[in-house]
Scaffold this motif. Structure first.
Motif, PDB file in Angstrom:
ATOM      1  N   GLU A 124      -5.316   1.644   6.134  1.00 43.72           N
ATOM      2  CA  GLU A 124      -6.521   1.282   6.681  1.00 43.72           C
ATOM      3  C   GLU A 124      -7.254   0.399   5.470  1.00 43.72           C
ATOM      4  O   GLU A 124      -7.835  -0.844   5.724  1.00 43.72           O
ATOM      5  CB  GLU A 124      -7.465   2.470   6.842  1.00 43.72           C
ATOM      6  CG  GLU A 124      -8.880   1.918   7.648  1.00 43.72           C
ATOM      7  CD  GLU A 124      -9.638   3.102   8.226  1.00 43.72           C
ATOM      8  OE1 GLU A 124     -10.827   2.689   8.460  1.00 43.72           O
ATOM      9  OE2 GLU A 124      -9.237   4.376   7.886  1.00 43.72           O
ATOM     10  N   GLU A 125      -7.322   0.975   4.188  1.00 43.53           N
ATOM     11  CA  GLU A 125      -7.841   0.100   3.074  1.00 43.53           C
ATOM     12  C   GLU A 125      -7.197  -1.103   2.703  1.00 43.53           C
ATOM     13  O   GLU A 125      -7.949  -2.083   2.815  1.00 43.53           O
ATOM     14  CB  GLU A 125      -7.644   0.910   1.989  1.00 43.53           C
ATOM     15  CG  GLU A 125      -8.763   2.227   1.786  1.00 43.53           C
ATOM     16  CD  GLU A 125      -8.503   3.063   0.529  1.00 43.53           C
ATOM     17  OE1 GLU A 125      -9.525   3.663   0.078  1.00 43.53           O
ATOM     18  OE2 GLU A 125      -7.389   3.097   0.065  1.00 43.53           O
ATOM     19  N   ALA A 126      -5.873  -1.109   2.912  1.00 45.66           N
ATOM     20  CA  ALA A 126      -5.304  -2.508   2.758  1.00 45.66           C
ATOM     21  C   ALA A 126      -5.409  -3.538   3.868  1.00 45.66           C
ATOM     22  O   ALA A 126      -5.603  -4.725   3.563  1.00 45.66           O
ATOM     23  CB  ALA A 126      -3.573  -2.123   2.646  1.00 45.66           C
ATOM     24  N   GLU A 127      -5.441  -3.063   5.110  1.00 43.62           N
ATOM     25  CA  GLU A 127      -5.906  -3.751   6.097  1.00 43.62           C
ATOM     26  C   GLU A 127      -7.411  -4.522   6.040  1.00 43.62           C
ATOM     27  O   GLU A 127      -7.382  -5.650   6.335  1.00 43.62           O
ATOM     28  CB  GLU A 127      -5.602  -3.271   7.557  1.00 43.62           C
ATOM     29  CG  GLU A 127      -4.054  -2.964   7.763  1.00 43.62           C
ATOM     30  CD  GLU A 127      -4.004  -1.968   9.162  1.00 43.62           C
ATOM     31  OE1 GLU A 127      -2.851  -1.959   9.720  1.00 43.62           O
ATOM     32  OE2 GLU A 127      -5.037  -1.459   9.716  1.00 43.62           O
TER      33      GLU A 127
ATOM     34  N   TYR B 294       0.790  -1.316   0.273  1.00 45.82           N
ATOM     35  CA  TYR B 294       0.036  -0.043  -0.059  1.00 45.82           C
ATOM     36  C   TYR B 294       0.993   1.343  -0.059  1.00 45.82           C
ATOM     37  O   TYR B 294       2.182   1.020   0.156  1.00 45.82           O
ATOM     38  CB  TYR B 294      -1.159   0.091   1.065  1.00 45.82           C
ATOM     39  CG  TYR B 294      -0.089   0.152   2.669  1.00 45.82           C
ATOM     40  CD1 TYR B 294      -0.175   1.479   3.059  1.00 45.82           C
ATOM     41  CD2 TYR B 294       0.167  -0.751   3.300  1.00 45.82           C
ATOM     42  CE1 TYR B 294       0.686   1.768   4.332  1.00 45.82           C
ATOM     43  CE2 TYR B 294       0.744  -0.690   4.601  1.00 45.82           C
ATOM     44  CZ  TYR B 294       0.956   0.828   4.907  1.00 45.82           C
ATOM     45  OH  TYR B 294       1.546   0.888   6.211  1.00 45.82           O
ATOM     46  N   ASP B 295       0.548   2.360  -0.057  1.00 42.24           N
ATOM     47  CA  ASP B 295       1.160   3.652  -0.243  1.00 42.24           C
ATOM     48  C   ASP B 295       1.772   3.867   1.234  1.00 42.24           C
ATOM     49  O   ASP B 295       1.167   4.451   1.996  1.00 42.24           O
ATOM     50  CB  ASP B 295       0.137   4.813  -0.428  1.00 42.24           C
ATOM     51  CG  ASP B 295       0.920   6.023  -0.463  1.00 42.24           C
ATOM     52  OD1 ASP B 295       2.125   6.109  -1.171  1.00 42.24           O
ATOM     53  OD2 ASP B 295       0.227   7.153  -0.775  1.00 42.24           O
ATOM     54  N   GLY B 296       3.116   3.205   1.467  1.00 40.55           N
ATOM     55  CA  GLY B 296       3.629   3.462   2.585  1.00 40.55           C
ATOM     56  C   GLY B 296       4.375   2.271   3.148  1.00 40.55           C
ATOM     57  O   GLY B 296       5.155   2.395   4.251  1.00 40.55           O
ATOM     58  N   GLY B 297       3.738   1.127   2.863  1.00 40.88           N
ATOM     59  CA  GLY B 297       4.333  -0.078   3.516  1.00 40.88           C
ATOM     60  C   GLY B 297       3.633  -1.192   2.956  1.00 40.88           C
ATOM     61  O   GLY B 297       3.114  -1.430   1.769  1.00 40.88           O
TER      62      GLY B 297
ATOM     63  N   TRP C  52      -7.699  -5.171  -6.036  1.00 40.20           N
ATOM     64  CA  TRP C  52      -6.637  -4.516  -5.654  1.00 40.20           C
ATOM     65  C   TRP C  52      -6.280  -3.252  -6.406  1.00 40.20           C
ATOM     66  O   TRP C  52      -6.698  -3.264  -7.505  1.00 40.20           O
ATOM     67  CB  TRP C  52      -5.439  -5.437  -5.610  1.00 40.20           C
ATOM     68  CG  TRP C  52      -4.037  -4.816  -5.270  1.00 40.20           C
ATOM     69  CD1 TRP C  52      -3.866  -4.833  -3.798  1.00 40.20           C
ATOM     70  CD2 TRP C  52      -3.222  -3.951  -5.968  1.00 40.20           C
ATOM     71  NE1 TRP C  52      -2.406  -3.963  -3.755  1.00 40.20           N
ATOM     72  CE2 TRP C  52      -2.185  -3.431  -5.025  1.00 40.20           C
ATOM     73  CE3 TRP C  52      -3.006  -3.731  -7.382  1.00 40.20           C
ATOM     74  CZ2 TRP C  52      -1.092  -2.653  -5.577  1.00 40.20           C
ATOM     75  CZ3 TRP C  52      -2.044  -2.927  -7.669  1.00 40.20           C
ATOM     76  CH2 TRP C  52      -1.034  -2.560  -6.777  1.00 40.20           C
ATOM     77  N   LYS C  53      -5.895  -2.299  -5.907  1.00 41.22           N
ATOM     78  CA  LYS C  53      -5.596  -0.837  -6.465  1.00 41.22           C
ATOM     79  C   LYS C  53      -4.335  -0.144  -5.926  1.00 41.22           C
ATOM     80  O   LYS C  53      -3.976  -0.536  -4.831  1.00 41.22           O
ATOM     81  CB  LYS C  53      -6.850   0.136  -6.649  1.00 41.22           C
ATOM     82  CG  LYS C  53      -6.976   0.540  -4.981  1.00 41.22           C
ATOM     83  CD  LYS C  53      -8.286   1.389  -4.918  1.00 41.22           C
ATOM     84  CE  LYS C  53      -8.674   1.705  -3.820  1.00 41.22           C
ATOM     85  NZ  LYS C  53      -9.827   2.615  -3.536  1.00 41.22           N
ATOM     86  N   GLU C  54      -3.504   0.374  -6.813  1.00 45.10           N
ATOM     87  CA  GLU C  54      -2.320   1.171  -6.393  1.00 45.10           C
ATOM     88  C   GLU C  54      -2.855   2.360  -5.642  1.00 45.10           C
ATOM     89  O   GLU C  54      -3.705   2.801  -5.662  1.00 45.10           O
ATOM     90  CB  GLU C  54      -1.575   1.455  -7.618  1.00 45.10           C
ATOM     91  CG  GLU C  54      -0.097   0.980  -7.807  1.00 45.10           C
ATOM     92  CD  GLU C  54       0.501   1.460  -8.960  1.00 45.10           C
ATOM     93  OE1 GLU C  54       1.578   1.994  -8.633  1.00 45.10           O
ATOM     94  OE2 GLU C  54       0.089   0.939  -9.985  1.00 45.10           O
ATOM     95  N   GLY C  55      -1.842   2.458  -4.545  1.00 41.53           N
ATOM     96  CA  GLY C  55      -2.308   3.757  -3.809  1.00 41.53           C
ATOM     97  C   GLY C  55      -2.980   3.608  -2.571  1.00 41.53           C
ATOM     98  O   GLY C  55      -3.807   4.453  -2.152  1.00 41.53           O
TER      99      GLY C  55
END
Length: 246
Positions: free
Chosen positions: A175-178, A33-36, A168-171
């Motif tokens: 919270e969205e990734a979790e 995700y954007d940051g990790g 799945w989407k870039e960026g």
């Protein structure tokens, strides 16, 4: 994929369905995700056709900034993790700084490839370092290594490719990734008999590592799934005079 990774009983089990090797017919997921990165896994470990452990932890720490999701033979993936953790500790002492995610993933790949005829292990390596940020590497059965924005593995993965390709989407935010990885694993648990239990997640970024635990009765329900019910023992302990009536 090898049948043993799909939750099938070991050939060594013979007529005794409890004598098979401990295997993790599994669902493991890693997404950037954007940051990790976020890693997630179910918790069911089977021996032959029986569940040996319903709350095992399939996400193992290698260093402060790198973790691994394990599927396949529990013993094989545990010993790989132990070896790599030792090598990375020595590497960190020699360099005076944490090992990168790429170094950790390549050590996993080296052990898996050199011992491919003896190991049944499919792994996802995820972590964060100051050089390339969050990274996900897939090391499937046989020792191939692939860097991917997201990776899935284990017996439950066959139900998930369409969902990840579509959603799945870039960026994505953290919270969205979790939320996304919990949704993905909950679908695999609903569809795959060899996946089950709880969902554990590990989030790794520049701020460190955070672990979360999602009980099985709190997971999203899918088409025609039944609401969780108390076990017969819970009902009896509550003093219900008719244990078959809720």
């Amino acid at each position: 994929m090898d049948a043993s990774l799909m939750g099938a009983p070991s050939a060594a089990a013979g007529d005794n369905p409890t004598s098979g090797e401990h295997r993790m017919g599994t669902t493991i997921v890693g997404v950037c995700y954007d940051g990790g990165v976020v890693l997630a896994a179910d918790s069911r470990t089977s021996t032959g056709m029986y569940v040996a452990n319903r709350a095992s932890d399939k996400i193992t720490q290698l260093t402060d900034n790198v973790y691994i999701c394990r599927s396949g033979s529990a013993a094989d993936t545990q010993v790989i993790s132990d070896y790599v953790r030792y090598f990375l500790h020595q590497h960190t002492i020699q360099l005076g700084q944490p090992a990168t995610v790429k170094v950790a993933a390549n050590l996993i790949r080296l052990l898996a490839y050199q011992n491919k005829n003896m190991l049944q292990a499919g792994m996802i390596v995820g972590g964060w370092d100051k050089y390339e940020g969050g990274q996900i590497f897939s090391v499937p059965l046989g020792g191939t290594i692939l860097r991917q924005p997201f990776a899935i593995g284990g017996s439950g993965s066959s139900y998930l490719y369409g969902l990840l390709d579509h959603e799945w989407k870039e960026g994505m935010s953290q919270e969205e990734a979790e939320k996304f990885v919990v949704k993905v694993v909950s679908l695999a648990i609903a569809r795959d008999g060899a996946s089950g239990g709880v969902v554990r997640t590990v989030t790794i970024n520049a701020d460190g590592v955070s672990r979360k635990f999602h009980p099985g009765d709190k997971l999203q329900l899918w088409h025609e799934e039944l609401e969780p019910q108390n076990s017969l023992l819970d009902i009896l302990a509550a003093g219900n005079p008719d244990p078959m009536v809720q």
